[in-house]
Design an enzyme around this catalytic site. Structure first.
Site, mmCIF file in Angstrom:
data_model
loop_
_atom_site.group_PDB
_atom_site.id
_atom_site.type_symbol
_atom_site.label_atom_id
_atom_site.label_comp_id
_atom_site.label_asym_id
_atom_site.label_seq_id
_atom_site.Cartn_x
_atom_site.Cartn_y
_atom_site.Cartn_z
ATOM 1 C CE LYS A 144 45.965 45.662 40.366
ATOM 2 N NZ LYS A 144 45.193 45.278 41.159
ATOM 3 C CG ASP A 162 44.144 40.986 37.388
ATOM 4 O OD1 ASP A 162 43.973 40.819 36.355
ATOM 5 O OD2 ASP A 162 43.415 40.136 38.284
#
Length: 222
Positions: A144, A162
């Site tokens: 991420k 996210d």
């Protein structure tokens, strides 16, 4: 009183994309401009921002960078910890500076802090992210935040999965659950589903990421 979750709809996605398209494109252009003009030191600052953002928030990452900016290239972990504590900037004022110093030592050995040179050495954008996410000495990124860093420095085509984006994807039926992916294969699978969703509804993939994030936060940050 418990807040009731209101699922996002495709109509909302399309409406927000239309309403905020100009703002989103300006922000993406800023990222592209950074890639054209940034020094290696500036790229390093963006990578540290993402180390601070992991497990925290973008706003916490921004406050942390402001607190430690003079220490990024030469400061010791203890100095960064003291600066973060003095500013009340981060929830992990000891661990995160340790990550920063370990990563800095690695980049000094690996490429003499020539981050741009290292990033452009990859012909395949997936390999580029794999390097950042899987190198043991680049702590605190993962898939991420590696995607976050690459997007922030103007390298397009990466999804930042996210909690906000995952919740939207779940609401829209793109994925069954908003649980964060814990493996490389699962990250790529979800990212490809988001890419297909973008194609299906004719929304630019990089713009869609910011649309979904803004639907849950109301903001267009970095």
């Amino acid at each position: 009183m418990q807040r009731v979750h209101k699922p996002v709809t495709i109509e909302e996605v399309q409406a927000v994309h239309k309403a905020r398209r100009k703002e989103i494109r300006i922000r993406l252009a800023e990222f592209s401009e950074l890639w054209r003009t940034a020094s290696d030191a500036r790229l390093w600052e963006e990578l540290v921002f993402c180390i601070f953002t992991a497990g925290a928030s973008a706003k916490m990452g921004l406050r942390s960078i402001e607190a430690v900016r003079p220490l990024l290239l030469e400061g010791a972990a203890k100095e960064m910890t003291a600066a973060l504590k003095a500013a009340g900037a981060h929830r992990f004022p000891v661990a995160r500076p340790g990550y920063v110093v370990i990563a800095r030592d690695y980049f000094r050995r690996h490429c003499k802090m020539r981050l741009r040179e290292s990033l452009v050495s990859f012909a395949n954008p997936i390999d580029r992210r794999d390097w950042l996410a899987r190198e043991p000495e680049i702590k605190g990124l993962g898939y991420k935040e590696s995607s976050h860093f690459l997007r922030n420095v103007g390298l397009n085509g990466y999804a930042i999965l996210d909690k906000h984006v995952l919740r939207c994807m779940s609401d829209l039926g793109v994925i069954e659950s908003p649980r964060p992916p814990t493996t490389r294969s699962r990250y790529l699978e979800i990212e490809n589903k988001l890419r297909q969703f973008a194609r299906d509804f004719r929304i630019d993939f990089d713009e869609l990421d910011l649309v979904l994030w803004s639907l849950k936060t109301g903001e267009i940050l970095k």
